[in-house]
Design a protein around this motif. Structure first.
Motif, PDB file in Angstrom:
ATOM      1  N   LYS A   1      -7.925   6.986  -7.155  1.00  0.00           N
ATOM      2  CA  LYS A   1      -8.064   7.323  -8.562  1.00  0.00           C
ATOM      3  C   LYS A   1      -6.762   7.163  -9.339  1.00  0.00           C
ATOM      4  CE  LYS A   1      -9.754  10.944 -11.671  1.00  0.00           C
ATOM      5  NZ  LYS A   1     -10.387  12.293 -11.766  1.00  0.00           N
ATOM      6  N   TYR A   2      -5.637   7.559  -8.712  1.00  0.00           N
ATOM      7  CA  TYR A   2      -4.362   7.578  -9.437  1.00  0.00           C
ATOM      8  C   TYR A   2      -3.380   6.510  -8.966  1.00  0.00           C
ATOM      9  CZ  TYR A   2      -6.086  12.145 -10.920  1.00  0.00           C
ATOM     10  OH  TYR A   2      -6.849  13.160 -11.453  1.00  0.00           O
ATOM     11  N   ASN A   3      -3.858   5.565  -8.175  1.00  0.00           N
ATOM     12  CA  ASN A   3      -2.980   4.560  -7.589  1.00  0.00           C
ATOM     13  C   ASN A   3      -2.119   3.840  -8.632  1.00  0.00           C
ATOM     14  OD1 ASN A   3      -2.014   2.821  -5.430  1.00  0.00           O
ATOM     15  ND2 ASN A   3      -3.276   1.233  -6.358  1.00  0.00           N
ATOM     16  N   HIS A   4      -2.714   3.482  -9.764  1.00  0.00           N
ATOM     17  CA  HIS A   4      -1.994   2.723 -10.774  1.00  0.00           C
ATOM     18  C   HIS A   4      -1.201   3.615 -11.730  1.00  0.00           C
ATOM     19  CE1 HIS A   4      -4.000  -0.915  -9.475  1.00  0.00           C
ATOM     20  NE2 HIS A   4      -5.175  -0.325  -9.584  1.00  0.00           N
ATOM     21  N   ASP A   5      -1.372   4.925 -11.611  1.00  0.00           N
ATOM     22  CA  ASP A   5      -0.644   5.845 -12.498  1.00  0.00           C
ATOM     23  C   ASP A   5       0.693   6.296 -11.913  1.00  0.00           C
ATOM     24  OD1 ASP A   5      -2.809   5.727 -14.221  1.00  0.00           O
ATOM     25  OD2 ASP A   5      -3.755   7.522 -13.389  1.00  0.00           O
ATOM     26  N   PHE A   6       0.866   6.111 -10.594  1.00  0.00           N
ATOM     27  CA  PHE A   6       2.085   6.607  -9.949  1.00  0.00           C
ATOM     28  C   PHE A   6       3.349   5.984 -10.553  1.00  0.00           C
ATOM     29  CE2 PHE A   6      -0.608   7.249  -5.923  1.00  0.00           C
ATOM     30  CZ  PHE A   6      -0.921   8.542  -6.310  1.00  0.00           C
ATOM     31  N   LEU A   7       3.287   4.699 -10.861  1.00  0.00           N
ATOM     32  CA  LEU A   7       4.478   3.995 -11.339  1.00  0.00           C
ATOM     33  C   LEU A   7       5.027   4.576 -12.633  1.00  0.00           C
ATOM     34  CD1 LEU A   7       3.436   0.297 -10.626  1.00  0.00           C
ATOM     35  CD2 LEU A   7       4.997   1.719  -9.313  1.00  0.00           C
ATOM     36  N   TYR A   8       4.167   5.171 -13.440  1.00  0.00           N
ATOM     37  CA  TYR A   8       4.615   5.703 -14.728  1.00  0.00           C
ATOM     38  C   TYR A   8       5.351   7.034 -14.601  1.00  0.00           C
ATOM     39  CZ  TYR A   8       1.320   2.216 -16.486  1.00  0.00           C
ATOM     40  OH  TYR A   8       0.653   1.049 -16.741  1.00  0.00           O
ATOM     41  N   TYR A   9       5.338   7.627 -13.397  1.00  0.00           N
ATOM     42  CA  TYR A   9       5.952   8.950 -13.238  1.00  0.00           C
ATOM     43  C   TYR A   9       7.169   8.943 -12.320  1.00  0.00           C
ATOM     44  CZ  TYR A   9       1.914  10.971 -15.581  1.00  0.00           C
ATOM     45  OH  TYR A   9       0.950  11.312 -16.517  1.00  0.00           O
ATOM     46  N   PHE A  10       7.550   7.756 -11.828  1.00  0.00           N
ATOM     47  CA  PHE A  10       8.732   7.676 -10.968  1.00  0.00           C
ATOM     48  C   PHE A  10      10.012   7.762 -11.794  1.00  0.00           C
ATOM     49  CE2 PHE A  10       6.100   5.221  -7.686  1.00  0.00           C
ATOM     50  CZ  PHE A  10       5.820   6.385  -7.026  1.00  0.00           C
TER      51      PHE A  10
ATOM     52  N   PRO B   1       0.842  -1.210   0.000  1.00  0.00           N
ATOM     53  CA  PRO B   1       0.000   0.000   0.000  1.00  0.00           C
ATOM     54  C   PRO B   1       0.874   1.255   0.000  1.00  0.00           C
ATOM     55  CG  PRO B   1      -0.761  -1.572   1.651  1.00  0.00           C
ATOM     56  CD  PRO B   1       0.553  -2.078   1.157  1.00  0.00           C
ATOM     57  N   LYS B   2       0.712   2.072  -0.994  1.00  0.00           N
ATOM     58  CA  LYS B   2       1.587   3.232  -1.155  1.00  0.00           C
ATOM     59  C   LYS B   2       1.385   4.263  -0.057  1.00  0.00           C
ATOM     60  CE  LYS B   2       1.641   2.588  -6.179  1.00  0.00           C
ATOM     61  NZ  LYS B   2       0.803   1.356  -6.109  1.00  0.00           N
ATOM     62  N   TYR B   3       0.171   4.319   0.501  1.00  0.00           N
ATOM     63  CA  TYR B   3      -0.073   5.321   1.533  1.00  0.00           C
ATOM     64  C   TYR B   3       0.722   5.056   2.808  1.00  0.00           C
ATOM     65  CZ  TYR B   3      -3.451   1.694   2.937  1.00  0.00           C
ATOM     66  OH  TYR B   3      -4.047   0.511   3.281  1.00  0.00           O
ATOM     67  N   MET B   4       1.246   3.827   2.967  1.00  0.00           N
ATOM     68  CA  MET B   4       2.020   3.512   4.160  1.00  0.00           C
ATOM     69  C   MET B   4       3.276   4.370   4.259  1.00  0.00           C
ATOM     70  SD  MET B   4       1.718  -0.628   4.578  1.00  0.00           S
ATOM     71  CE  MET B   4       2.684  -0.553   6.079  1.00  0.00           C
TER      72      MET B   4
ATOM     73  N   ALA C   1       0.551  12.719  -3.915  1.00  0.00           N
ATOM     74  CA  ALA C   1      -0.014  12.346  -5.218  1.00  0.00           C
ATOM     75  C   ALA C   1       0.267  13.436  -6.252  1.00  0.00           C
ATOM     76  CB  ALA C   1      -1.516  12.119  -5.080  1.00  0.00           C
ATOM     77  N   CYS C   2       0.070  14.687  -5.852  1.00  0.00           N
ATOM     78  CA  CYS C   2       0.313  15.805  -6.777  1.00  0.00           C
ATOM     79  C   CYS C   2       1.798  15.932  -7.119  1.00  0.00           C
ATOM     80  CB  CYS C   2      -0.196  17.111  -6.169  1.00  0.00           C
ATOM     81  SG  CYS C   2      -1.988  17.196  -5.950  1.00  0.00           S
ATOM     82  N   TYR C   3       2.657  15.706  -6.112  1.00  0.00           N
ATOM     83  CA  TYR C   3       4.098  15.844  -6.326  1.00  0.00           C
ATOM     84  C   TYR C   3       4.619  14.804  -7.314  1.00  0.00           C
ATOM     85  CZ  TYR C   3       9.109  16.004  -5.308  1.00  0.00           C
ATOM     86  OH  TYR C   3      10.477  16.099  -5.411  1.00  0.00           O
TER      87      TYR C   3
ATOM     88  N   ILE D   1     -10.761  12.796   2.975  1.00  0.00           N
ATOM     89  CA  ILE D   1     -11.527  12.311   1.827  1.00  0.00           C
ATOM     90  C   ILE D   1     -10.795  12.638   0.528  1.00  0.00           C
ATOM     91  CG2 ILE D   1     -13.664  12.617   0.505  1.00  0.00           C
ATOM     92  CD1 ILE D   1     -15.099  13.080   3.184  1.00  0.00           C
ATOM     93  N   GLY D   2     -10.267  13.862   0.439  1.00  0.00           N
ATOM     94  CA  GLY D   2      -9.531  14.251  -0.753  1.00  0.00           C
ATOM     95  C   GLY D   2      -8.288  13.410  -0.956  1.00  0.00           C
ATOM     96  N   GLY D   3      -7.566  13.108   0.128  1.00  0.00           N
ATOM     97  CA  GLY D   3      -6.352  12.313   0.027  1.00  0.00           C
ATOM     98  C   GLY D   3      -6.613  10.900  -0.436  1.00  0.00           C
ATOM     99  N   PHE D   4      -7.573  10.221   0.175  1.00  0.00           N
ATOM    100  CA  PHE D   4      -7.854   8.841  -0.207  1.00  0.00           C
ATOM    101  C   PHE D   4      -8.520   8.758  -1.581  1.00  0.00           C
ATOM    102  CE2 PHE D   4      -7.250   7.993   4.338  1.00  0.00           C
ATOM    103  CZ  PHE D   4      -6.442   6.872   4.253  1.00  0.00           C
ATOM    104  N   TYR D   5      -9.255   9.784  -1.953  1.00  0.00           N
ATOM    105  CA  TYR D   5      -9.846   9.807  -3.293  1.00  0.00           C
ATOM    106  C   TYR D   5      -8.753   9.852  -4.365  1.00  0.00           C
ATOM    107  CZ  TYR D   5     -11.999  11.690  -7.518  1.00  0.00           C
ATOM    108  OH  TYR D   5     -12.383  11.893  -8.822  1.00  0.00           O
ATOM    109  N   MET D   6      -7.748  10.705  -4.154  1.00  0.00           N
ATOM    110  CA  MET D   6      -6.669  10.823  -5.128  1.00  0.00           C
ATOM    111  C   MET D   6      -5.860   9.535  -5.214  1.00  0.00           C
ATOM    112  SD  MET D   6      -5.315  14.748  -4.839  1.00  0.00           S
ATOM    113  CE  MET D   6      -4.445  14.558  -6.389  1.00  0.00           C
ATOM    114  N   TYR D   7      -5.663   8.874  -4.075  1.00  0.00           N
ATOM    115  CA  TYR D   7      -4.918   7.618  -4.094  1.00  0.00           C
ATOM    116  C   TYR D   7      -5.700   6.528  -4.812  1.00  0.00           C
ATOM    117  CZ  TYR D   7      -0.593   8.343  -1.624  1.00  0.00           C
ATOM    118  OH  TYR D   7       0.684   8.721  -1.320  1.00  0.00           O
TER     119      TYR D   7
END
Length: 255
Positions: free
Chosen positions: A246-255, A98-101, A159-161, A238-244
């Protein structure tokens, strides 16, 4: 979420330990900086600001320290949480966790430093002539709210960063302005009623004000004050978990 935490509890504990020890790695005083750093900041701010802002404020040292430790915890927690994903991209890209950890671990590491500073705050408040009552236990409420607020905002920022690396520089400017907007070192009583109400729109001011009312005024804020703090926490969580989500699978493409 609790089931996932139990599954990855060992990893989470190791992340907190790593983040906390890494912060003081190769320093002579080590964890002592958690106490010494805010004290030195308080000393500098007291010397520089007493002449201009302490007029009419009783126990100005306690007043200033309350604002300083709350704002510093917010700043450190959210700033480190913002870069949590990018800093651990090597782990995230190889292991399915879990990325939020990673954001949570940054917050807990900052929380440990904050709680150590709170102990020092109580000592200095006592030396400043502050008398404590049972109402001091009510500080649990703003501390819990502040922890949750920092986690929620950390999730949003991280998420934004990931997609917008310039955020780190913009956020440092924002926090600099926010410090002046949060009445860290001045009293807002000289402002009009309307202006004072505008300060209530600033969540960080609410946390600082709660600390001061309990410790210095020995009064418990109104129910509306509590509800406003809870509302702020709910919005960012709510905003934080919503972004995670929604974009959970997109993070890997921007590392």
């Amino acid at each position: 979420m609790l089931k996932r935490y139990k599954k990855y509890s060992f990893l989470f504990q190791e992340l907190v330990h790593r983040d906390f020890t890494k912060k003081y790695k190769r320093t002579a005083l080590g964890i002592g900086w958690s106490v010494l750093s805010p004290l030195l900041q308080l000393l500098v701010m007291k010397i520089m600001l007493t002449k201009f802002f302490a007029t009419g404020i009783e126990h100005y040292t306690t007043f200033l320290f309350a604002g300083n430790i709350v704002f510093n915890y917010y700043n450190e927690s959210t700033s480190s949480g913002m870069t949590a994903l990018a800093e651990n991209s090597a782990i995230i890209s190889k292991v399915n966790v879990p990325k939020y950890m990673f954001v949570f671990s940054k917050n807990i590491s900052s929380l440990i430093s904050f709680l150590l500073t709170v102990v020092v705050f109580f000592v200095l408040a006592a030396l400043d002539g502050i008398e404590f009552t049972w109402k001091i236990t009510m500080l649990i409420f703003p501390i819990v709210c502040l922890v949750l607020f920092n986690i929620g905002l950390g999730l949003v920022l991280s998420a934004c960063y990931t997609f917008f690396r310039d955020l780190q520089y913009l956020y440092s400017i924002f926090t600099f302005l926010l410090m002046y907007m949060s009445a860290v070192f001045y009293d807002i009583s000289a402002y009009s009623d309307f202006a004072q109400k505008l300060f209530l729109l600033n969540p960080i001011y609410l946390f600082i004000r709660y600390f001061r009312k309990i410790v210095m005024e020995q009064t418990i804020p109104t129910i509306w004050f509590h509800l406003l703090m809870i509302l702020d926490v709910c919005i960012v969580m709510i905003g934080g978990f919503y972004m995670y989500k929604k974009y959970n699978h997109d993070f890997l493409y921007y590392f």
